[in-house]
Design a protein around this motif. Sequence first.
Motif, PDB file in Angstrom:
ATOM      1  N   ASN A  61       0.816  -1.218   0.000  1.00  0.00           N
ATOM      2  CA  ASN A  61       0.000   0.000   0.000  1.00  0.00           C
ATOM      3  C   ASN A  61       0.847   1.265   0.000  1.00  0.00           C
ATOM      4  O   ASN A  61       0.488   2.272   0.613  1.00  0.00           O
ATOM      5  CB  ASN A  61      -0.969   0.017   1.187  1.00  0.00           C
ATOM      6  CG  ASN A  61      -2.165  -0.881   0.967  1.00  0.00           C
ATOM      7  OD1 ASN A  61      -2.627  -1.059  -0.163  1.00  0.00           O
ATOM      8  ND2 ASN A  61      -2.655  -1.466   2.035  1.00  0.00           N
ATOM      9  N   HIS A  62       1.992   1.189  -0.672  1.00  0.00           N
ATOM     10  CA  HIS A  62       2.824   2.364  -0.906  1.00  0.00           C
ATOM     11  C   HIS A  62       3.172   2.416  -2.394  1.00  0.00           C
ATOM     12  O   HIS A  62       2.959   1.445  -3.131  1.00  0.00           O
ATOM     13  CB  HIS A  62       4.111   2.326  -0.071  1.00  0.00           C
ATOM     14  CG  HIS A  62       3.892   2.668   1.366  1.00  0.00           C
ATOM     15  ND1 HIS A  62       3.270   1.801   2.248  1.00  0.00           N
ATOM     16  CD2 HIS A  62       4.216   3.782   2.088  1.00  0.00           C
ATOM     17  CE1 HIS A  62       3.222   2.356   3.445  1.00  0.00           C
ATOM     18  NE2 HIS A  62       3.786   3.553   3.383  1.00  0.00           N
ATOM     19  N   LYS A  92       7.977   9.236  -2.434  1.00  0.00           N
ATOM     20  CA  LYS A  92       7.148   8.261  -1.742  1.00  0.00           C
ATOM     21  C   LYS A  92       5.740   8.826  -1.554  1.00  0.00           C
ATOM     22  O   LYS A  92       5.571   9.955  -1.093  1.00  0.00           O
ATOM     23  CB  LYS A  92       7.743   7.923  -0.379  1.00  0.00           C
ATOM     24  CG  LYS A  92       9.128   7.299  -0.428  1.00  0.00           C
ATOM     25  CD  LYS A  92       9.636   7.025   0.974  1.00  0.00           C
ATOM     26  CE  LYS A  92      11.037   6.424   0.957  1.00  0.00           C
ATOM     27  NZ  LYS A  92      11.538   6.164   2.328  1.00  0.00           N
ATOM     28  N   SER A  94       2.009   7.332   0.042  1.00  0.00           N
ATOM     29  CA  SER A  94       1.284   6.226   0.667  1.00  0.00           C
ATOM     30  C   SER A  94      -0.085   6.061   0.023  1.00  0.00           C
ATOM     31  O   SER A  94      -0.765   7.043  -0.292  1.00  0.00           O
ATOM     32  CB  SER A  94       1.138   6.494   2.167  1.00  0.00           C
ATOM     33  OG  SER A  94       0.320   5.508   2.761  1.00  0.00           O
ATOM     34  N   ARG A  96      -2.330   4.056   1.620  1.00  0.00           N
ATOM     35  CA  ARG A  96      -3.169   3.592   2.723  1.00  0.00           C
ATOM     36  C   ARG A  96      -4.256   4.611   3.040  1.00  0.00           C
ATOM     37  O   ARG A  96      -4.104   5.798   2.786  1.00  0.00           O
ATOM     38  CB  ARG A  96      -2.317   3.332   3.966  1.00  0.00           C
ATOM     39  CG  ARG A  96      -1.312   2.214   3.814  1.00  0.00           C
ATOM     40  CD  ARG A  96      -0.483   2.040   5.074  1.00  0.00           C
ATOM     41  NE  ARG A  96       0.341   3.206   5.333  1.00  0.00           N
ATOM     42  CZ  ARG A  96       1.183   3.309   6.355  1.00  0.00           C
ATOM     43  NH1 ARG A  96       1.296   2.295   7.212  1.00  0.00           N
ATOM     44  NH2 ARG A  96       1.902   4.390   6.528  1.00  0.00           N
ATOM     45  N   ARG A 124      -7.925   8.466   0.858  1.00  0.00           N
ATOM     46  CA  ARG A 124      -6.729   7.790   0.361  1.00  0.00           C
ATOM     47  C   ARG A 124      -6.362   8.365  -1.006  1.00  0.00           C
ATOM     48  O   ARG A 124      -7.198   8.961  -1.691  1.00  0.00           O
ATOM     49  CB  ARG A 124      -6.944   6.272   0.237  1.00  0.00           C
ATOM     50  CG  ARG A 124      -8.001   5.869  -0.751  1.00  0.00           C
ATOM     51  CD  ARG A 124      -8.155   4.354  -0.832  1.00  0.00           C
ATOM     52  NE  ARG A 124      -6.991   3.728  -1.401  1.00  0.00           N
ATOM     53  CZ  ARG A 124      -6.809   3.571  -2.730  1.00  0.00           C
ATOM     54  NH1 ARG A 124      -7.725   3.988  -3.592  1.00  0.00           N
ATOM     55  NH2 ARG A 124      -5.728   2.988  -3.173  1.00  0.00           N
TER      56      ARG A 124
END
Length: 287
Positions: A61-62, A92, A94, A96, A124
């Motif tokens: 989930n990244h 980066k 995320s 999530r 999200r």
Amino acid sequence: MERLLKPVPGYLALVISLLLLCLSIYLFVNNHNNGWIITGGVVAIIGCMFLLAGLIVVPPNHSRVLTFFGKYVGTTRENGLQFVNPLYSKQKISLRAANLESSKLKVNDKMGNPIEIAAVIVWRVSDTFRAAFEVDNYENYVKVQSEAAIRHLATSFAYDHMEDDQTGITLRSGGDTVNELLEKELNERLSPAGIEIREARISHLAYASEIAGAMLQRQQATAIVSARFKIVEGAVGMVELALAELSKKEIVNLDEERKAAMVSNLMVVLCGEKAATPILNTGTLYQ
């Protein structure tokens, strides 16, 4: 729009980089003051560092947004150890779900009454390209636009029904309908940033402190009037039933004056807040 990129597994590159590191150490230790051996050691360690720069670890989930000298190359969502071009810039992001609990906002509702409102939002990132390049800081963007949506919702509806019960949806009685409207507006506001709203719920709703006392008294008065109305309605029905049963079974015949007295006594007993203290009549009905 987001473009998915599937990099190669990075285990081979990791093994080669470790071998180059070991080779460079060996050459530096056993160089015998030979310039070619020292040069070989330098080249080996540079190659090791170059390969290590291309290794990325992507947890579940990244994602990693990859750019090449400012040009968007793609996004990788593959989990594990991956190898990409060492010259790529890596950001980066995320994927999530995250919770955002807004602060208590003080706004005026549709009727102009000051209220306090707050919400809990589950969101999200659904499009990493938009989140990375369409807005400056997508997390701050979510916070600011969420507060704006909550304020707009609060000003679009009344807090509660006042004397007019036909005012339609209110913040207090709207329930799921109000939450769905908030969720819809949040999706419209945040879709340009690649943000998906999974759930939005009002977590705090109250009158502002300066009018809370007055509104509480109004609610209490409304409740008392409503309760009294129900009590009187029930008492009238019981008196009507009592008179009808007495007349039907011919237990006693009452003239209009005695009926009025009986109705008055029954209404006092049934509508009084305290228990009645009966007085027994030991004479006749008319004494």
